[in-house]
Motif scaffolding. Structure first.
Motif, PDB file in Angstrom:
ATOM      1  N   GLY A  79      -6.006   5.714   6.571  1.00 51.08           N
ATOM      2  CA  GLY A  79      -4.883   6.255   5.868  1.00 51.08           C
ATOM      3  C   GLY A  79      -4.547   7.702   6.160  1.00 51.08           C
ATOM      4  O   GLY A  79      -5.231   8.372   6.936  1.00 51.08           O
ATOM      5  N   ALA A 127      -2.136   4.932   0.796  1.00 54.23           N
ATOM      6  CA  ALA A 127      -3.513   4.505   0.521  1.00 54.23           C
ATOM      7  C   ALA A 127      -4.477   5.115   1.533  1.00 54.23           C
ATOM      8  O   ALA A 127      -4.236   5.086   2.744  1.00 54.23           O
ATOM      9  N   CYS A 128      -5.571   5.657   1.025  1.00 55.74           N
ATOM     10  CA  CYS A 128      -6.630   6.227   1.854  1.00 55.74           C
ATOM     11  C   CYS A 128      -7.968   5.664   1.402  1.00 55.74           C
ATOM     12  O   CYS A 128      -8.207   5.488   0.204  1.00 55.74           O
ATOM     13  N   VAL A 129      -8.841   5.391   2.371  1.00 55.84           N
ATOM     14  CA  VAL A 129     -10.200   4.949   2.069  1.00 55.84           C
ATOM     15  C   VAL A 129     -11.165   5.890   2.776  1.00 55.84           C
ATOM     16  O   VAL A 129     -10.989   6.208   3.963  1.00 55.84           O
ATOM     17  N   ALA A 173       0.874  -1.175   0.000  1.00 56.26           N
ATOM     18  CA  ALA A 173       0.000   0.000   0.000  1.00 56.26           C
ATOM     19  C   ALA A 173       0.905   1.217   0.000  1.00 56.26           C
ATOM     20  O   ALA A 173       1.904   1.256   0.735  1.00 56.26           O
ATOM     21  N   LEU A 180      -8.513  -2.269   5.109  1.00 55.57           N
ATOM     22  CA  LEU A 180      -7.238  -2.411   4.393  1.00 55.57           C
ATOM     23  C   LEU A 180      -7.159  -3.775   3.719  1.00 55.57           C
ATOM     24  O   LEU A 180      -6.737  -3.875   2.555  1.00 55.57           O
ATOM     25  N   ALA A 217      -9.325  -3.757   0.659  1.00 55.40           N
ATOM     26  CA  ALA A 217      -8.703  -3.017  -0.446  1.00 55.40           C
ATOM     27  C   ALA A 217      -7.655  -3.870  -1.144  1.00 55.40           C
ATOM     28  O   ALA A 217      -7.585  -3.914  -2.379  1.00 55.40           O
ATOM     29  N   VAL A 228      -9.815   2.379  -3.136  1.00 56.41           N
ATOM     30  CA  VAL A 228      -9.146   3.416  -2.358  1.00 56.41           C
ATOM     31  C   VAL A 228      -9.482   4.770  -2.959  1.00 56.41           C
ATOM     32  O   VAL A 228      -9.650   4.905  -4.177  1.00 56.41           O
TER      33      VAL A 228
END
Length: 252
Positions: free
Chosen positions: A25, A14-16, A11, A50, A53, A60
Motif C-alpha cells: 500500500g 489500505a496499508c499492511v 480498499a 491484500l 485483508a 490493515v
C-alpha cells in the motif's frame, strides 16, 4: 462496468505492515458485482496479503478494506493455493463444512453441498475422499466449498497454479461461469499473464514491496473461448501486461 453496479470488494488507502516492514500500500481498489479483477506482480508484492485483508484474515495498519456481500453471504468465498480439505471427510462433507459451522441443519446443508458439487461437475464424486481424487478434482471441491454459501464475492489466491494446462483452463471456466451466473465480484491472484488475460475484465499490476498499483489493463468484453486465446485482443492485453512487468524488472 456500469457505475451503478454495486461494489462488493473495496480498499481505500489500505496499508499492511509487518513490524517495520511495509508490505502493501497504499492501495485503492474496487471490484463490482459481475466483474473479475486479476492481480499480477512479482512474488512478495502483497497480492496474497491484500486478499487476506479482504477476507478478514489480515489486519490493515491504516486505511480500510471492505467485503460488502449484500444479497448473499456476509463472508466472501475464498480459495487458497492448496485445497485444504479434510482427508477424513467425503467431498460432500468438505463442501458442507461452512454450512455446518453456521449451524445449518443436516438436510439443508447436504442438499446445498450437492448443488455446489453439481456446479463444479463433481456430482458423482460426492462420496469420494480427497485421497482418491486428482489435484484438479480436489481444487474443484475447494471451489464448491467457497460457493456453497452463495457469496456475492469470491477471492482466489493462485488456486490453480499446480494444475496441468487443460485442467487449469477448465477450472478457470468454472470461475467465469460462477461470476456470470451468480453475478459475483471476483478478485483473482495469479503469476500467469495468460491466465490473467483469460479471466480478467481488468488486470492490476502491483509493484515490488511495498505493493502498489502500477498499471491497470482493461481486457475487452469478448467471449472467453478457445478462439480468444489466439486472437489479437488476447495478444495485445498479454503484451501490455508483460511490458509493465518487464519494466519493473529493469527498474529493480
Amino acid at each position: 462496468m456500469p457505475a451503478e453496479t454495486p461494489i462488493r470488494l473495496s480498499a481505500r488507502q489500505a496499508c499492511v505492515r509487518f513490524g517495520a516492514l511495509e508490505a502493501l500500500g497504499p492501495i485503492d481498489l474496487s471490484v463490482r458485482a459481475g466483474e473479475c479483477v486479476v492481480l499480477l506482480g512479482p512474488s512478495g508484492c502483497g497480492k496474497s496479503t491484500l486478499l487476506a485483508a479482504l477476507a478478514g484474515l489480515q489486519a490493515v495498519a491504516s486505511g480500510a478494506v471492505q467485503a460488502d456481500a449484500t444479497g448473499g453471504s456476509d463472508i466472501p468465498g475464498v480459495v487458497f493455493q492448496e485445497p485444504n480439505l479434510m482427508n477424513w471427510a467425503t467431498a460432500q462433507d468438505n463442501v458442507a463444512l461452512p454450512l455446518a459451522l453456521a449451524g445449518v441443519g443436516k438436510v439443508e446443508r447436504l442438499g446445498r453441498a450437492q448443488k455446489a458439487l453439481k456446479q463444479v461437475g463433481l456430482t458423482s464424486f460426492s462420496a469420494a475422499y480427497p485421497r482418491t481424487l486428482s489435484g484438479g478434482m480436489r481444487m474443484r471441491v475447494a471451489l464448491a466449498r467457497a460457493l456453497v454459501n452463495e457469496p456475492s464475492a469470491l477471492l482466489l489466491d493462485e488456486p490453480f497454479a499446480a494444475i496441468d494446462e487443460l485442467g487449469r483452463r477448465a477450472l478457470d471456466d468454472l470461475v467465469l461461469e460462477a461470476k456470470r451466473d451468480q453475478h459475483l465480484a471476483v478478485l483473482f491472484v495469479t503469476h500467469s499473464v495468460d491466465e490473467a488475460v483469460y479471466l480478467a475484465d481488468r488486470i492490476l499490476v502491483l509493484s515490488p514491496r511495498p505493493g502498489r498499483i502500477m498499471a491497470e489493463i482493461a481486457v475487452p468484453d469478448v467471449p472467453r473461448d478457445p478462439a480468444f486465446l489466439t486472437s489479437p485482443t488476447f495478444a495485445d492485453a498479454a503484451a501490455a501486461a508483460r511490458r509493465v512487468l518487464s519494466a519493473q524488472l529493469v527498474a529493480a
